[in-house]
Design a protein around this motif. Structure first.
Motif, PDB file in Angstrom:
ATOM      1  N   LYS A 140       0.827  -1.207   0.000  1.00  0.00           N
ATOM      2  CA  LYS A 140       0.000   0.000   0.000  1.00  0.00           C
ATOM      3  C   LYS A 140       0.865   1.262   0.000  1.00  0.00           C
ATOM      4  O   LYS A 140       0.579   2.225  -0.730  1.00  0.00           O
ATOM      5  CB  LYS A 140      -0.921   0.000   1.220  1.00  0.00           C
ATOM      6  N   VAL A 141       1.933   1.250   0.799  1.00  0.00           N
ATOM      7  CA  VAL A 141       2.804   2.424   0.867  1.00  0.00           C
ATOM      8  C   VAL A 141       3.570   2.587  -0.440  1.00  0.00           C
ATOM      9  O   VAL A 141       3.765   3.712  -0.930  1.00  0.00           O
ATOM     10  CB  VAL A 141       3.762   2.318   2.070  1.00  0.00           C
ATOM     11  N   ARG A 142       4.003   1.464  -1.042  1.00  0.00           N
ATOM     12  CA  ARG A 142       4.670   1.560  -2.352  1.00  0.00           C
ATOM     13  C   ARG A 142       3.735   2.188  -3.380  1.00  0.00           C
ATOM     14  O   ARG A 142       4.166   2.986  -4.230  1.00  0.00           O
ATOM     15  CB  ARG A 142       5.129   0.177  -2.830  1.00  0.00           C
ATOM     16  N   HIS A 143       2.449   1.842  -3.315  1.00  0.00           N
ATOM     17  CA  HIS A 143       1.471   2.432  -4.242  1.00  0.00           C
ATOM     18  C   HIS A 143       1.376   3.941  -4.032  1.00  0.00           C
ATOM     19  O   HIS A 143       1.363   4.707  -5.013  1.00  0.00           O
ATOM     20  CB  HIS A 143       0.106   1.779  -4.036  1.00  0.00           C
TER      21      HIS A 143
ATOM     22  N   GLY B  24       0.065  10.133   6.452  1.00  0.00           N
ATOM     23  CA  GLY B  24      -0.993   9.148   6.333  1.00  0.00           C
ATOM     24  C   GLY B  24      -0.552   7.804   5.792  1.00  0.00           C
ATOM     25  O   GLY B  24      -1.335   6.850   5.775  1.00  0.00           O
ATOM     26  N   ASP B  25       0.698   7.699   5.337  1.00  0.00           N
ATOM     27  CA  ASP B  25       1.166   6.433   4.767  1.00  0.00           C
ATOM     28  C   ASP B  25       1.223   5.316   5.807  1.00  0.00           C
ATOM     29  O   ASP B  25       0.962   4.156   5.506  1.00  0.00           O
ATOM     30  CB  ASP B  25       2.550   6.626   4.138  1.00  0.00           C
ATOM     31  N   TYR B  26       1.618   5.682   7.006  1.00  0.00           N
ATOM     32  CA  TYR B  26       1.694   4.716   8.099  1.00  0.00           C
ATOM     33  C   TYR B  26       0.793   5.207   9.224  1.00  0.00           C
ATOM     34  O   TYR B  26       0.783   6.392   9.545  1.00  0.00           O
ATOM     35  CB  TYR B  26       3.119   4.583   8.627  1.00  0.00           C
ATOM     36  N   PRO B  27       0.052   4.316   9.870  1.00  0.00           N
ATOM     37  CA  PRO B  27      -0.793   4.751  10.995  1.00  0.00           C
ATOM     38  C   PRO B  27       0.063   5.246  12.149  1.00  0.00           C
ATOM     39  O   PRO B  27       1.121   4.684  12.454  1.00  0.00           O
ATOM     40  CB  PRO B  27      -1.554   3.477  11.376  1.00  0.00           C
ATOM     41  N   LYS B  28      -0.378   6.315  12.790  1.00  0.00           N
ATOM     42  CA  LYS B  28       0.356   6.887  13.917  1.00  0.00           C
ATOM     43  C   LYS B  28      -0.385   6.579  15.208  1.00  0.00           C
ATOM     44  O   LYS B  28      -1.607   6.664  15.281  1.00  0.00           O
ATOM     45  CB  LYS B  28       0.504   8.400  13.750  1.00  0.00           C
TER      46      LYS B  28
END
Length: 283
Positions: free
Chosen positions: A29-32, A66-70
């Motif tokens: 998802k992050v690569r996208h 927003g790429d990774y949940p905090k």
């Protein structure tokens, strides 16, 4: 957030996509997200994912919040953080005896992770790579961002993070030895672990005698595995429990005499060795 890394000389030629997926373990998802917003630069130039990277190339990865949940972690006291090593991606600190590594509940305070959050705010948020028991002191590694966390986790799983502990045990250990006994949960006490030859998980501890004391032995312990309470259970199983152990010693007076003395690893992005000692030790 922007990360810039220079690929070390030992790097193999590969595509940007393979670098992110296979070497840096970036989730799909992050690569996208990165691909969609053209968030990869090679030597300062925006690059497609099929482009090849080479040793010496400077790779810039742009990450958004927003790429990774905090997570919401309560702020602690940054003055309680004793830094042994720090760079853009990771931090190694000297944990005091009697302090938990991380909270178990969202409203819990006073753990090392709480204090690290305060120390690194507002630019970074720490992530736990491994833990030390509350009663254990010494060197402990944290990721400073979610990007490097899975890479450090893989190094730990592949036994590429070297950890050596100091310990003082009851009785006299005559010579160096290796303890290879499976460890499982104690069915009668959820806080404890026990030797479990059938249902336990493999656990290997190498014990090196440092010096003999009065009715005690100072030893170094190196782990091939990282089971909960591994050193404590293994040494107790051979009749030499740790001095001060409240769970596995019959005479738990004073502090638990276990200290994570040394931590070594190769930096995941530079391939340079990082080696720290958590001083003072137990002797």
């Amino acid at each position: 957030m922007k990360f810039t890394m220079t690929l070390p000389d030992q790097s193999a030629e590969m595509s940007v996509n393979d670098l992110l997926e296979q070497e840096w373990l970036v989730p799909r998802k992050v690569r996208h997200f990165i691909r969609t917003r053209k968030g990869i630069l090679i030597n300062g130039e925006v690059s497609p994912f099929h482009a090849l990277v080479h040793p010496g190339d400077q790779i810039t990865v742009m990450i958004e919040d927003g790429d990774y949940p905090k997570r919401n972690i309560l702020l602690g006291d940054k003055r309680l953080v004793d830094v042994l090593y720090e760079d853009q991606h990771l931090i190694i600190v000297n944990k005091p005896q009697g302090m938990k590594t991380h909270p178990n509940q969202p409203d819990e305070q006073g753990t090392l992770l709480n204090h690290l959050v305060a120390y690194l705010a507002p630019d970074f948020q720490p992530h736990v790579v491994h833990r030390l028991d509350k009663e254990t002191s010494g060197a402990i590694l944290f990721a400073k961002n979610p990007f490097v966390l899975p890479i450090l986790g893989r190094l730990l799983e592949q036994k590429q993070i070297y950890r050596r502990y100091q310990a003082i045990v009851h009785g006299s250990i005559k010579q160096d030895l290796t303890i290879n006994k499976k460890i499982g949960r104690d069915r009668h006490d959820r806080k404890k672990r026990r030797i479990d030859p059938k249902g336990g998980k493999p656990a290997i501890t190498h014990v090196t005698v440092a010096k003999h004391l009065t009715n005690q032995t100072a030893v170094f312990c190196q782990l091939d595995t990282g089971r909960t309470h591994q050193i404590r259970v293994h040494l107790a199983s051979i009749g030499h429990p740790l001095v001060g152990d409240p769970l596995y010693s019959k005479h738990p007076n004073g502090r638990l005499m276990l200290h994570a003395y040394e931590l070594h690893l190769l930096h995941p992005f530079t391939n340079k060795e990082i080696a720290v000692q958590a001083l003072p030790g137990l002797w």
